[in-house]
Design an enzyme around this catalytic site. Structure first.
Site, PDB file in Angstrom:
ATOM      1  N   THR A   5       0.843  -1.193   0.078  1.00 20.13           N
ATOM      2  CA  THR A   5       0.068   0.073  -0.066  1.00 20.13           C
ATOM      3  C   THR A   5       0.985   1.104  -0.215  1.00 20.13           C
ATOM      4  O   THR A   5       2.039   1.304  -0.183  1.00 20.13           O
ATOM      5  CB  THR A   5      -0.939   0.085   1.180  1.00 20.13           C
ATOM      6  OG1 THR A   5      -1.903   0.919   0.967  1.00 20.13           O
ATOM      7  CG2 THR A   5      -0.399   0.195   2.576  1.00 20.13           C
ATOM      8  N   ASN A   6       0.186   2.380   0.238  1.00 17.36           N
ATOM      9  CA  ASN A   6       1.136   3.764   0.500  1.00 17.36           C
ATOM     10  C   ASN A   6       0.457   4.579   1.483  1.00 17.36           C
ATOM     11  O   ASN A   6      -0.401   4.219   2.270  1.00 17.36           O
ATOM     12  CB  ASN A   6       1.146   4.414  -1.029  1.00 17.36           C
ATOM     13  CG  ASN A   6      -0.442   4.643  -1.369  1.00 17.36           C
ATOM     14  OD1 ASN A   6      -1.027   5.494  -0.845  1.00 17.36           O
ATOM     15  ND2 ASN A   6      -0.728   4.102  -2.498  1.00 17.36           N
ATOM     16  N   HIS A   7       1.156   5.626   1.544  1.00 16.90           N
ATOM     17  CA  HIS A   7       0.917   6.547   2.796  1.00 16.90           C
ATOM     18  C   HIS A   7      -0.065   7.410   2.509  1.00 16.90           C
ATOM     19  O   HIS A   7      -0.582   8.341   3.464  1.00 16.90           O
ATOM     20  CB  HIS A   7       2.336   7.358   2.989  1.00 16.90           C
ATOM     21  CG  HIS A   7       3.427   6.431   3.728  1.00 16.90           C
ATOM     22  ND1 HIS A   7       3.358   6.099   4.895  1.00 16.90           N
ATOM     23  CD2 HIS A   7       4.688   6.149   3.241  1.00 16.90           C
ATOM     24  CE1 HIS A   7       4.289   5.572   5.067  1.00 16.90           C
ATOM     25  NE2 HIS A   7       5.358   5.652   4.109  1.00 16.90           N
TER      26      HIS A   7
END
Lengths: 236, 236
Positions: B42-44
């Site tokens: 995933t990502n921030h």
């Protein structure tokens, strides 16, 4: 929610001081393994089981240090909180504190692998890279490293499995030289990741105990009692 | 927090009805690309910018549909919320709705790649796999696919970059045939992912505008006005 809050207060009051004077170190939550400044690999751990255990261990009289990956819940009051990101960070935070502890509970869902290299700039898409490969390297095994210490604390592990629960859990218990392991099937709804309930099969060298589906708070009370009981037996 | 709440109410009241009668579809948050039942990439992205835009677009009179990846914030009241997990889910949710929209804002941080295969059982560590390789394949480009529709809505993209902001943003604007792109440097503290403030450089074919550091709510008001303004120009 009021009922939940009341039952929590009630169960905390009910906790016998079975860990009075003990120092307990516990990990909780997921870790984040960064691919670049934007992307990372993580897992579905909410930290709820570990945080409940930290809270109940404190209620049972222990001095608790909680090493936590990124989660969305607040640390119980009175617990020393150490925030970490990656498995390497967590390893460092735990190993620098483990020697002086009576109990170590590894409730975090630590990434087994991390990207072999972290890119400092965001990885750009270009026309010619329709496929991509990420190389991963194995992270150090925090729990095994603690259990291998000369003056090791009582070591409790967790095993989240999708099949063959007892087989994998007992394998891990033996291989990592643990004192106790708490195993659950994450493939069953209402158990494990990101829910408020759980069911655990707890194993030790010559025995075991099944803790049936309950709130993570209630299970935490039972686990704290079980840890105190097994520690007493181990010292005889 | 009271001041924040007041300034939000104030800014919502101040929003002119520049999108009255318009249908706006917006994506927000990260996507989750599953490796196995436990792990994912995933990502921030926190979803804050997209959720603020959805709220302000509604305040400006639009009928808003918000397609959101997993986030920890609540959807603004009155917005139609569609929850999704992976980039493929988001692609499907958007493309099935895009044709009837006046405006499409792609504020989600969609994973460019997904694992080539998802393993149904948790991947086990064994002694002989100290290293590991994950094969990734490119996800479909949601924004480019919407912008390529025959009867396409006014398309607004986002570009989170760590360098060469205008170069990459204008490249994306042209390549994907967008009407507008909002770019920010995520490498600067106080901008972009997981913070409450942002600064954006907005570009269109023959112009641009810099929106300096402000709350995401305040920026959302300015962006909604800019979208209405550019739509009006595009129709002349």
């Amino acid at each position: 929610e009021l009922v939940d809050a009341c039952s929590e207060v009630f169960s905390k009051r009910e906790v016998a001081q079975v860990l009075a004077g003990k120092k307990l170190l516990i990990t909780a939550g997921p870790t984040r393994e960064e691919l670049d400044p934007v992307r990372y690999i993580t897992n579905h751990s909410s930290g709820k089981m570990g945080y409940a255990l930290a809270e109940m261990a404190m209620a049972a009289g222990a001095q608790v240090t909680l090493v936590s990956g990124p989660v969305n819940i607040s640390a119980p009051k009175g617990v020393e909180l150490v925030r970490v990101g990656s498995a390497l960070d967590m390893h460092q935070a735990v190993l620098s504190r483990a020697q002086s502890q009576d109990i170590f509970v590894a409730a975090a869902a630590v990434a087994d692998y991390r990207p072999a290299s972290r890119v400092d700039q965001k990885i750009k898409k270009t026309g010619d890279n329709d496929d991509m490969v990420i190389e991963l390297v194995r992270n150090p095994d925090i729990l095994a490293d603690v259990a291998a210490l000369a003056n090791k604390p009582f070591c409790v592990g967790f095993a989240a499995e999708t099949r063959d629960l007892e087989h994998y859990a007992r394998g891990k218990l033996k291989r990592k030289k643990l004192d106790m392991i708490c195993a659950n099937l994450v493939s069953i709804p209402g158990q494990g990741f990101n829910v408020d309930t759980n069911a655990l099969d707890v194993f030790w060298k010559d025995g075991g105990k099944s803790l049936s589906l309950a709130s993570k708070q209630q299970l935490a009370v039972l686990l704290v009692e079980l840890i105190a009981e097994r520690m007493a037996v181990a010292r005889q």
